[in-house]
Design a protein around this motif. Structure first.
Motif, PDB file in Angstrom:
ATOM      1  N   SER A 179       0.831  -1.203   0.000  1.00 53.93           N
ATOM      2  CA  SER A 179       0.000   0.000   0.000  1.00 53.93           C
ATOM      3  C   SER A 179       0.864   1.251   0.000  1.00 53.93           C
ATOM      4  CB  SER A 179      -0.890   0.039   1.239  1.00 53.93           C
ATOM      5  OG  SER A 179      -1.649  -1.127   1.337  1.00 53.93           O
ATOM      6  N   VAL A 180       1.862   1.262   0.866  1.00 53.09           N
ATOM      7  CA  VAL A 180       2.708   2.448   0.975  1.00 53.09           C
ATOM      8  C   VAL A 180       3.389   2.731  -0.360  1.00 53.09           C
ATOM      9  CG1 VAL A 180       4.774   3.398   2.081  1.00 53.09           C
ATOM     10  CG2 VAL A 180       3.062   2.221   3.461  1.00 53.09           C
ATOM     11  N   GLU A 181       3.881   1.670  -1.012  1.00 46.46           N
ATOM     12  CA  GLU A 181       4.560   1.863  -2.297  1.00 46.46           C
ATOM     13  C   GLU A 181       3.570   2.331  -3.369  1.00 46.46           C
ATOM     14  OE1 GLU A 181       7.731  -0.404  -4.943  1.00 46.46           O
ATOM     15  OE2 GLU A 181       7.155  -1.593  -3.210  1.00 46.46           O
ATOM     16  N   LEU A 182       2.372   1.778  -3.328  1.00 45.75           N
ATOM     17  CA  LEU A 182       1.324   2.193  -4.265  1.00 45.75           C
ATOM     18  C   LEU A 182       1.023   3.681  -4.082  1.00 45.75           C
ATOM     19  CD1 LEU A 182      -0.934   1.346  -6.319  1.00 45.75           C
ATOM     20  CD2 LEU A 182      -2.426   1.022  -4.346  1.00 45.75           C
ATOM     21  N   LEU A 183       0.822   4.085  -2.847  1.00 50.36           N
ATOM     22  CA  LEU A 183       0.473   5.474  -2.550  1.00 50.36           C
ATOM     23  C   LEU A 183       1.583   6.425  -2.965  1.00 50.36           C
ATOM     24  CD1 LEU A 183      -1.114   4.954   0.974  1.00 50.36           C
ATOM     25  CD2 LEU A 183      -2.296   5.383  -1.173  1.00 50.36           C
ATOM     26  N   GLU A 184       2.806   6.072  -2.601  1.00 49.34           N
ATOM     27  CA  GLU A 184       3.928   6.961  -2.931  1.00 49.34           C
ATOM     28  C   GLU A 184       4.033   7.171  -4.432  1.00 49.34           C
ATOM     29  OE1 GLU A 184       6.952   6.253   0.835  1.00 49.34           O
ATOM     30  OE2 GLU A 184       7.242   5.095  -1.010  1.00 49.34           O
ATOM     31  N   ASN A 185       3.874   6.093  -5.180  1.00 48.16           N
ATOM     32  CA  ASN A 185       3.976   6.212  -6.636  1.00 48.16           C
ATOM     33  C   ASN A 185       2.807   6.992  -7.225  1.00 48.16           C
ATOM     34  OD1 ASN A 185       6.357   4.699  -7.916  1.00 48.16           O
ATOM     35  ND2 ASN A 185       5.683   3.297  -6.308  1.00 48.16           N
ATOM     36  N   LEU A 186       1.600   6.729  -6.742  1.00 42.66           N
ATOM     37  CA  LEU A 186       0.434   7.451  -7.262  1.00 42.66           C
ATOM     38  C   LEU A 186       0.526   8.945  -6.949  1.00 42.66           C
ATOM     39  CD1 LEU A 186      -2.503   4.988  -6.460  1.00 42.66           C
ATOM     40  CD2 LEU A 186      -1.745   5.723  -8.729  1.00 42.66           C
ATOM     41  N   GLU A 187       1.022   9.257  -5.751  1.00 43.25           N
ATOM     42  CA  GLU A 187       1.136  10.672  -5.382  1.00 43.25           C
ATOM     43  C   GLU A 187       2.080  11.417  -6.299  1.00 43.25           C
ATOM     44  OE1 GLU A 187       2.090  10.241  -1.271  1.00 43.25           O
ATOM     45  OE2 GLU A 187       0.137  11.006  -0.670  1.00 43.25           O
ATOM     46  N   LYS A 188       3.203  10.784  -6.630  1.00 42.57           N
ATOM     47  CA  LYS A 188       4.160  11.432  -7.534  1.00 42.57           C
ATOM     48  C   LYS A 188       3.513  11.690  -8.892  1.00 42.57           C
ATOM     49  CE  LYS A 188       8.344   9.665  -5.679  1.00 42.57           C
ATOM     50  NZ  LYS A 188       8.626   8.234  -5.601  1.00 42.57           N
ATOM     51  N   LEU A 189       2.806  10.686  -9.407  1.00 41.88           N
ATOM     52  CA  LEU A 189       2.174  10.814 -10.721  1.00 41.88           C
ATOM     53  C   LEU A 189       1.095  11.893 -10.699  1.00 41.88           C
ATOM     54  CD1 LEU A 189       1.900   7.005 -11.411  1.00 41.88           C
ATOM     55  CD2 LEU A 189       3.197   8.630 -12.803  1.00 41.88           C
ATOM     56  N   ALA A 190       0.294  11.906  -9.638  1.00 40.48           N
ATOM     57  CA  ALA A 190      -0.785  12.885  -9.528  1.00 40.48           C
ATOM     58  C   ALA A 190      -0.195  14.292  -9.487  1.00 40.48           C
ATOM     59  CB  ALA A 190      -1.615  12.610  -8.281  1.00 40.48           C
ATOM     60  N   ASP A 191       0.815  14.454  -8.660  1.00 36.09           N
ATOM     61  CA  ASP A 191       1.438  15.765  -8.506  1.00 36.09           C
ATOM     62  C   ASP A 191       1.975  16.265  -9.843  1.00 36.09           C
ATOM     63  OD1 ASP A 191       2.313  17.806  -6.581  1.00 36.09           O
ATOM     64  OD2 ASP A 191       4.309  17.270  -7.305  1.00 36.09           O
ATOM     65  N   ARG A 192       2.637  15.372 -10.574  1.00 34.56           N
ATOM     66  CA  ARG A 192       3.214  15.738 -11.865  1.00 34.56           C
ATOM     67  C   ARG A 192       2.119  16.168 -12.848  1.00 34.56           C
ATOM     68  NH1 ARG A 192       6.363  10.861 -13.582  1.00 34.56           N
ATOM     69  NH2 ARG A 192       7.228  10.973 -11.493  1.00 34.56           N
ATOM     70  N   ASN A 193       0.899  15.673 -12.636  1.00 31.90           N
ATOM     71  CA  ASN A 193      -0.187  15.984 -13.553  1.00 31.90           C
ATOM     72  C   ASN A 193      -1.182  17.006 -12.993  1.00 31.90           C
ATOM     73  OD1 ASN A 193      -0.103  14.075 -16.102  1.00 31.90           O
ATOM     74  ND2 ASN A 193       0.647  12.886 -14.357  1.00 31.90           N
ATOM     75  N   GLY A 194      -0.792  17.662 -11.890  1.00 33.72           N
ATOM     76  CA  GLY A 194      -1.622  18.738 -11.370  1.00 33.72           C
ATOM     77  C   GLY A 194      -2.834  18.287 -10.568  1.00 33.72           C
ATOM     78  N   TYR A 195      -2.783  17.081 -10.021  1.00 35.35           N
ATOM     79  CA  TYR A 195      -3.887  16.612  -9.185  1.00 35.35           C
ATOM     80  C   TYR A 195      -3.436  16.533  -7.728  1.00 35.35           C
ATOM     81  CZ  TYR A 195      -6.765  15.372 -13.163  1.00 35.35           C
ATOM     82  OH  TYR A 195      -7.533  15.439 -14.283  1.00 35.35           O
ATOM     83  N   HIS A 196      -4.339  16.859  -6.811  1.00 34.33           N
ATOM     84  CA  HIS A 196      -4.035  16.553  -5.420  1.00 34.33           C
ATOM     85  C   HIS A 196      -4.639  15.189  -5.074  1.00 34.33           C
ATOM     86  CE1 HIS A 196      -7.836  18.939  -4.876  1.00 34.33           C
ATOM     87  NE2 HIS A 196      -8.122  17.897  -4.131  1.00 34.33           N
ATOM     88  N   VAL A 197      -4.156  14.618  -3.990  1.00 35.72           N
ATOM     89  CA  VAL A 197      -4.525  13.246  -3.662  1.00 35.72           C
ATOM     90  C   VAL A 197      -5.131  13.182  -2.271  1.00 35.72           C
ATOM     91  CG1 VAL A 197      -3.655  10.910  -3.268  1.00 35.72           C
ATOM     92  CG2 VAL A 197      -2.698  12.300  -5.099  1.00 35.72           C
ATOM     93  N   MET A 198      -6.228  12.494  -2.148  1.00 34.30           N
ATOM     94  CA  MET A 198      -6.858  12.249  -0.860  1.00 34.30           C
ATOM     95  C   MET A 198      -6.859  10.737  -0.639  1.00 34.30           C
ATOM     96  SD  MET A 198      -8.185  15.113   0.261  1.00 34.30           S
ATOM     97  CE  MET A 198      -8.992  16.622  -0.186  1.00 34.30           C
ATOM     98  N   ILE A 199      -6.367  10.320   0.491  1.00 31.14           N
ATOM     99  CA  ILE A 199      -6.298   8.892   0.770  1.00 31.14           C
ATOM    100  C   ILE A 199      -7.300   8.556   1.864  1.00 31.14           C
ATOM    101  CG2 ILE A 199      -4.791   7.030   1.561  1.00 31.14           C
ATOM    102  CD1 ILE A 199      -2.489   9.129   0.709  1.00 31.14           C
TER     103      ILE A 199
END
Lengths: 335, 335
Positions: B74-94
């Protein structure tokens, strides 16, 4: 979910009439009103929370904004906060900042935007006072964990970091370790500063002189940085016999370094970590650590937030400090 | 942040006029319009995202809804998704659900509410088809990780769980283990089912007969449940020499059981975990495991979501399956 629009279309009436009826604002004939409510139920209408949020200024959500989740302390904090929020009818949104202040600001601003009613914040390090943005946040429903931010009248819940330093040092001293080394995190947050202060107090009390050459500051707060610092420390001719690692993420790297060098705990070195590492009981004979009372910390953070959100927005700033404990496992020798 | 109200008050004009000017909808005199914009800038006006969200139907946020964060995957999934979201201008809510389907539904509904534009969902177990609520979610910007939910046309990204089972079994077989035990998670998710299927295939290929008595289903997906199952298995007179643990949370408990019984890996037992445990390289001689390609999985999940959110909402359902790897460490004997 059906919308007001769907109900209006089905009944061939205007959106405004449906809205008036559902919100009981303004006149709608009793008969029509009943029909509207029946249709709303049939179609599974649920009010748009964005619209409700705009109207009521309540989202029934809280956010938790923290540098990273890659830390057992964070995970324990989150798990406890989620339980409390759920029990009190709040949903929880978690956001991680990777210690980046711009990201942190972006997420904390969602509070002013009304997307959440309150925020638990674990602030990342500020490199200068100019970076501080919190005074520009209009809502004050913010509770800080483990960081004092100078000049901001925000609630803070922390564990006693000075006591933590003292306990760790006293433990090494009373187990007979005299040549004490330290691996420190890179940035001088109030937390790191207070832990170090406590170590110094403990050393003074035990009559131990801390040698500068055995106090290394890691170049980051990552396992790799911890490993690099430990590699440097342990390659010196004269070595410490006891080691304090002032951040649990660094501890992981220190343990990797020890493993590579075939050094055993506690035979070759005694080690105390500040906060446990994940599965720390399974590593070697187990890692001795100073631990924070996470359930109580979460409880205090959430209670303060709840008071501000629901009861006493104007109450004076609260600052709560909770005691820590030393958990003895196998990485320090027994008496 | 200042509001439209603050601007209106300062200029002694109506909210409606300020709103018309700022949104450039409807007529406002050029001179007044300029004054309004200047005041907005002075006061630090920022549009209320709730209002903008209602108007534009875009929040520029995605949510990640998953059972728990207490898992390195989960932690690895979240970390990777957050980077991708940030790069594309999205914020992330978990949001975490603790496997509770009502909680899961509550958080996924925030998608329909417009609080986020897309959701990555790691579904908890469904005890019956009636519990499935996803067909009632209006928006289809949902990407599932590692779970096939029958009859729902939602995008899925998974790793090859059958291959994972096969690799783990083949590894034990080619290291000379013949008496293979298994600790299984309690509920028959498609993931657990496929892992087991792969193990069976691998055993067949290697000519190993799997004994029912050595296959134990844990009573929960917690370390404690894993420990209880291992305690039971290892207290039998006739014991396996190799062990597959089909869920990494159970692995933690199995390792606790082994430690209590003073059993060593790989001397007394060979062990392969499905997914690593946190700090698994530091436990004993390191834990051998079958690992999922989390960066690639996150990339696929986010790409699918982005396509639906920004480009091709109507594209056919996508199902992506990525290969896994066996990482050999010290918990199985070397050739």
């Amino acid at each position: 979910m059906a919308t007001i629009n769907d109900i209006a279309e089905k009944l061939h009436i205007s959106n405004a009439t449906v809205s008036r009826a559902l919100r009981s604002s303004g006149y709608v004939k009793a008969e029509l009103k009943e029909k509207i409510f029946r249709t709303a139920e049939e179609l599974g209408y649920a009010p748009n929370p964005l619209a409700v949020g705009l109207r009521t200024r309540r989202s029934h959500g809280i956010s938790i904004v923290l540098p990273s989740m890659n830390n057992p302390v964070s995970v324990e904090l989150l798990e406890n906060l989620e339980k409390l929020a759920d029990r009190n009818g709040y949903h929880v949104m978690i956001s991680t900042t990777d210690g980046n202040i711009e990201t942190e600001r972006k997420y904390v601003q969602l509070l002013d935007a009304g997307l959440v009613d309150g925020t638990v914040l674990v602030p990342g390090p500020r490199r200068s006072p100019e970076e501080e943005y919190l005074q520009h946040i209009r809502k004050r429903n913010i509770a800080l964990f483990n960081r004092d931010l100078a000049g901001l009248s925000l609630d803070v819940v922390k564990s006693d970091a000075v006591q933590a330093g003292r306990l760790a040092m006293e433990h090494l001293a009373c187990r007979g370790y005299r040549r004490i080394g330290m691996i420190l995190p890179p940035l001088e947050t109030s937390l790191a500063q207070e832990r170090l202060e406590g170590c110094q107090e403990g050393a003074d009390a035990a009559g131990i002189r801390l040698e500068e050459k055995w106090m290394l500051r890691a170049r980051g707060t990552t396992p790799a940085a911890g490993k690099a610092a430990a590699d440097e420390l342990l390659s010196r001719q004269s070595r410490p016999d006891g080691l304090l690692v002032l951040d649990n993420i660094l501890t992981v790297g220190v343990l990797q370094a020890l493993r590579e060098k075939n050094l055993s705990l506690p035979e070759d070195l005694g080690l105390v970590s500040f906060d446990d590492i994940v599965n720390g009981e399974l590593v070697g004979a187990g890692i001795t650590y100073v631990g924070q009372p996470m359930p109580q910390i979460a409880e205090a953070l959430f209670s303060l937030l709840l008071l501000r959100m629901e009861g006493q927005p104007g109450m004076a700033r609260q600052s709560i400090c909770l005691p820590v404990r030393l958990i003895e496992r196998g990485s320090t020798r027994r008496l």
